[in-house]
Each structure stands twice: as structure tokens, then as C-alpha cells.
Design a protein around this motif. Sequence first.
Motif, PDB file in Angstrom:
ATOM      1  N   SER A  41       0.733  -1.198   0.064  1.00 53.34           N
ATOM      2  CA  SER A  41      -0.120   0.265  -0.131  1.00 53.34           C
ATOM      3  C   SER A  41       0.821   1.437   0.146  1.00 53.34           C
ATOM      4  O   SER A  41       0.507   2.140  -0.520  1.00 53.34           O
ATOM      5  N   THR A  42       1.820   1.175   0.611  1.00 51.92           N
ATOM      6  CA  THR A  42       2.954   2.323   0.723  1.00 51.92           C
ATOM      7  C   THR A  42       3.460   2.403  -0.860  1.00 51.92           C
ATOM      8  O   THR A  42       3.594   3.557  -1.477  1.00 51.92           O
ATOM      9  N   ALA A  43       3.778   1.438  -1.527  1.00 53.94           N
ATOM     10  CA  ALA A  43       4.118   1.635  -2.888  1.00 53.94           C
ATOM     11  C   ALA A  43       2.850   1.797  -3.787  1.00 53.94           C
ATOM     12  O   ALA A  43       3.273   2.741  -4.639  1.00 53.94           O
ATOM     13  N   ALA A  44       1.600   1.622  -3.694  1.00 58.46           N
ATOM     14  CA  ALA A  44       0.481   1.984  -4.309  1.00 58.46           C
ATOM     15  C   ALA A  44       0.355   3.576  -4.056  1.00 58.46           C
ATOM     16  O   ALA A  44       0.199   4.286  -5.164  1.00 58.46           O
ATOM     17  N   LEU A  45       0.665   4.021  -2.717  1.00 55.06           N
ATOM     18  CA  LEU A  45       0.427   5.650  -2.514  1.00 55.06           C
ATOM     19  C   LEU A  45       1.565   6.227  -3.250  1.00 55.06           C
ATOM     20  O   LEU A  45       1.487   7.428  -3.676  1.00 55.06           O
ATOM     21  N   SER A  46       2.898   5.722  -3.341  1.00 54.24           N
ATOM     22  CA  SER A  46       4.009   6.403  -3.823  1.00 54.24           C
ATOM     23  C   SER A  46       3.888   6.307  -5.443  1.00 54.24           C
ATOM     24  O   SER A  46       4.272   7.314  -5.850  1.00 54.24           O
ATOM     25  N   CYS A  47       3.232   5.226  -6.150  1.00 58.34           N
ATOM     26  CA  CYS A  47       2.877   5.300  -7.332  1.00 58.34           C
ATOM     27  C   CYS A  47       1.996   6.623  -7.852  1.00 58.34           C
ATOM     28  O   CYS A  47       1.898   7.165  -8.842  1.00 58.34           O
ATOM     29  N   MET A  48       1.215   6.818  -6.864  1.00 55.53           N
ATOM     30  CA  MET A  48       0.063   7.835  -7.205  1.00 55.53           C
ATOM     31  C   MET A  48       0.632   9.172  -6.933  1.00 55.53           C
ATOM     32  O   MET A  48       0.061  10.065  -7.615  1.00 55.53           O
ATOM     33  N   ILE A  49       1.410   9.224  -6.057  1.00 54.54           N
ATOM     34  CA  ILE A  49       2.241  10.713  -5.647  1.00 54.54           C
ATOM     35  C   ILE A  49       3.110  11.045  -6.832  1.00 54.54           C
ATOM     36  O   ILE A  49       3.099  12.175  -7.411  1.00 54.54           O
ATOM     37  N   PHE A  50       3.894   9.959  -7.359  1.00 54.45           N
ATOM     38  CA  PHE A  50       4.737  10.179  -8.582  1.00 54.45           C
ATOM     39  C   PHE A  50       4.385   9.974  -9.859  1.00 54.45           C
ATOM     40  O   PHE A  50       4.897   9.531 -10.599  1.00 54.45           O
ATOM     41  N   SER A  51       2.959  10.116 -10.052  1.00 54.99           N
ATOM     42  CA  SER A  51       2.321   9.729 -11.542  1.00 54.99           C
ATOM     43  C   SER A  51       2.977  11.039 -12.435  1.00 54.99           C
ATOM     44  O   SER A  51       3.261  12.210 -12.170  1.00 54.99           O
ATOM     45  N   ARG A  62      -0.717   2.241 -10.210  1.00 54.59           N
ATOM     46  CA  ARG A  62      -1.034   2.147  -8.939  1.00 54.59           C
ATOM     47  C   ARG A  62      -1.796   0.582  -8.549  1.00 54.59           C
ATOM     48  O   ARG A  62      -1.802   0.056  -7.601  1.00 54.59           O
ATOM     49  N   TYR A  63      -2.446   0.091  -9.954  1.00 63.06           N
ATOM     50  CA  TYR A  63      -2.752  -1.244  -9.675  1.00 63.06           C
ATOM     51  C   TYR A  63      -1.877  -2.197  -9.717  1.00 63.06           C
ATOM     52  O   TYR A  63      -2.131  -3.448  -9.679  1.00 63.06           O
ATOM     53  N   VAL A  64      -0.541  -1.835 -10.139  1.00 57.37           N
ATOM     54  CA  VAL A  64       0.285  -3.109 -10.109  1.00 57.37           C
ATOM     55  C   VAL A  64       0.671  -3.534  -8.648  1.00 57.37           C
ATOM     56  O   VAL A  64       0.711  -4.668  -8.427  1.00 57.37           O
ATOM     57  N   PRO A  65       0.937  -2.575  -7.535  1.00 62.37           N
ATOM     58  CA  PRO A  65       0.865  -3.287  -6.305  1.00 62.37           C
ATOM     59  C   PRO A  65      -0.304  -3.938  -5.873  1.00 62.37           C
ATOM     60  O   PRO A  65      -0.172  -4.841  -5.120  1.00 62.37           O
TER      61      PRO A  65
END
Length: 101
Positions: A41-51, A62-65
Motif C-alpha cells: 500500500s505504501t508502494a501504491a501511494l508512492s505510485c499515485m504521488i509520483f504519477s 497504482r494497480y500493479v502493487p
Amino acid sequence: MLAEKLLLILLITISPVLLYSVLTDYKRKLDSPVISGLLQSTAALSCMIFSYANYGFNWDLRYVPLIIAFLYGGPIAGGIVFSTIFAARLLSVETGARESN
């Protein structure tokens, strides 16, 4: 610019799997779907932040994690990641609606 962002997101999505395997290598009590879900979930949030925003679209993975959490951690880890993504999107839509008023 796009290649740099995608490589960063790729590193973000791979790092929780590697970190989880290092944490659970010798200590079996850390082998938990909750820990896997929190890392993903931290990886998904990081993917959303660094989009990467281009042409009105947000390019992120974000759906990969989420898929990795379901495959490696099971439904508990996947549920944690799904609820994190849902809450983050809900908060971003809500703050976007407030800023437009």
C-alpha cells in the motif's frame, strides 16, 4: 521525462517485494499478509504521488502493487491495498472538489 518517471515507478513497485523477502528470510514471525499489504500500500501511494500527468491523463501504475499484493499476500493484503487506493482516490477527489469551489 516519461522514461525517468516510469523507471522510478518500476523501482517503487519492485522494492516492497524485495524488502518483504529480506524481512521474512530468517524470521518466520514476520511472514504476515498484513505486513505485505502495508508495504504494497505504501508502494501504491508512492505510485499515485509520483504519477506522470500528460494530455489530461495521470499515468501511474497504482494497480500493479494491488495485483502483486493479491498474488503474494492473498485476500487480506489485497484488501489492505485496495482500501488504501480507494481512500487516497476519495481524498484526492474531495480536495479537488473543494479547490474548484
